[in-house]
Design an enzyme around this catalytic site. Structure first.
Site, PDB file in Angstrom:
ATOM      1  N   ARG A 207      24.519 -12.848 -14.948  1.00 27.44           N
ATOM      2  CA  ARG A 207      25.585 -13.799 -15.275  1.00 27.44           C
ATOM      3  C   ARG A 207      26.687 -13.107 -16.064  1.00 27.44           C
ATOM      4  O   ARG A 207      27.879 -13.387 -15.878  1.00 27.44           O
ATOM      5  CB  ARG A 207      25.023 -14.963 -16.094  1.00 27.44           C
TER       6      ARG A 207
ATOM      7  N   ARG B 205      14.903 -17.367 -25.984  1.00 26.66           N
ATOM      8  CA  ARG B 205      14.635 -18.806 -26.027  1.00 26.66           C
ATOM      9  C   ARG B 205      13.295 -19.157 -25.393  1.00 26.66           C
ATOM     10  O   ARG B 205      12.952 -18.627 -24.343  1.00 26.66           O
ATOM     11  CB  ARG B 205      15.717 -19.525 -25.204  1.00 26.66           C
TER      12      ARG B 205
ATOM     13  N   ARG C 112      37.397 -20.419 -13.762  1.00 30.76           N
ATOM     14  CA  ARG C 112      36.502 -19.283 -13.826  1.00 30.76           C
ATOM     15  C   ARG C 112      37.150 -18.055 -13.179  1.00 30.76           C
ATOM     16  O   ARG C 112      36.657 -16.948 -13.324  1.00 30.76           O
ATOM     17  CB  ARG C 112      35.224 -19.629 -13.061  1.00 30.76           C
TER      18      ARG C 112
ATOM     19  N   ARG D  16      12.636 -20.343 -19.580  1.00 29.10           N
ATOM     20  CA  ARG D  16      13.234 -20.859 -18.344  1.00 29.10           C
ATOM     21  C   ARG D  16      13.677 -19.684 -17.481  1.00 29.10           C
ATOM     22  O   ARG D  16      14.165 -18.680 -18.013  1.00 29.10           O
ATOM     23  CB  ARG D  16      14.471 -21.710 -18.669  1.00 29.10           C
TER      24      ARG D  16
END
Ligand SMILES: [Zn+2]
Length: 224
Positions: free
Chosen positions: A174, A130, A91, A163
């Site tokens: 993110r 979502r 990462r 969520r």
């Protein structure tokens, strides 16, 4: 046959998870995802796993040195002898350097880094739209796969939730971490001739076909 040592790279929501699942099945390579590996190491009770557990139990981020150690240990397992598919690691440049020297020390090398890219706005739209049903976890998307009745699951009628991880602010956060820490890896691997680009805005099947064709070419080149 030579090893197939692959890294999947790309922003969240570009389809890495989907491709990882198909590739793992297709190629018979172990899918090595950071979160899963840390959990597995913790359960196996290895020295590094127990160290990771201490941080995870405290709700803290597992330090880089521990993550690197756990992943590198995993690459030495029998099922990763013919290759692996790394997902979510490296990462950072520091992790990439650690991986490179470990592989080199073991006489191994990376075959390719598969970058599945997608623009931020598409990622935000995909993830924040979502909805998951409370009862069975059936997945919908407000725009691309809407339920017949708003906020109700078609299959069991239970309520649909977003969520917390999928909330727009979380996704943007993110993405900014990705741009800052992980995106420099694109240039890093490009300089080393390892980067292969795929368009995450295409359908999963198109992306998969493109990856397969690319891997076939790489294998041919190796045999020359
Ligand atoms: Zn449902």
């Amino acid at each position: 046959m030579s090893e197939l040592n692959l890294i999947l790279l790309g922003p969240p929501g570009a389809g890495k998870g989907t491709q990882a699942a198909v590739l793992t099945e297709d190629l018979g390579l172990p899918h090595i995802a950071t979160g899963d590996i840390l959990r597995a190491a913790r359960e196996a009770g290895t020295e590094l796993g127990l160290l990771a557990k201490k941080y995870m139990d405290a709700g803290e981020l597992v330090p880089d040195s521990v993550v690197i150690g756990v992943i590198l240990e995993r690459l030495g397992d029998d099922d990763a002898r013919d290759g692996f598919l790394l997902d979510g690691f490296p990462r950072t440049i520091e992790q990439a350097d650690a991986l490179a020297s470990e592989l080199e020390a073991g006489g191994r090398r990376l075959t390719a880094v598969l970058l599945i890219d997608a623009p931020d706005e598409m990622v935000v739209k995909r993830i924040s739209g979502r909805r998951i049903c409370r009862k069975e976890g059936h997945v919908y998307h407000v725009e691309f796969d809407p339920p017949n009745n708003p906020d109700r699951c078609d299959i069991d009628g239970s309520e649909l939730d977003q969520r917390p991880d999928d909330a727009e602010a979380t996704v943007r956060n993110r993405l900014s971490v990705y741009h800052e820490q992980t995106e420099p890896l694109i240039a890093y691997y490009e300089e080393r001739g390892l980067l292969r680009r795929f368009d995450g805005t295409s359908t999963p099947t198109e992306v998969h076909d493109h990856i397969r064709a690319t891997l076939a070419t790489l294998r041919l080149e190796e045999q020359l």
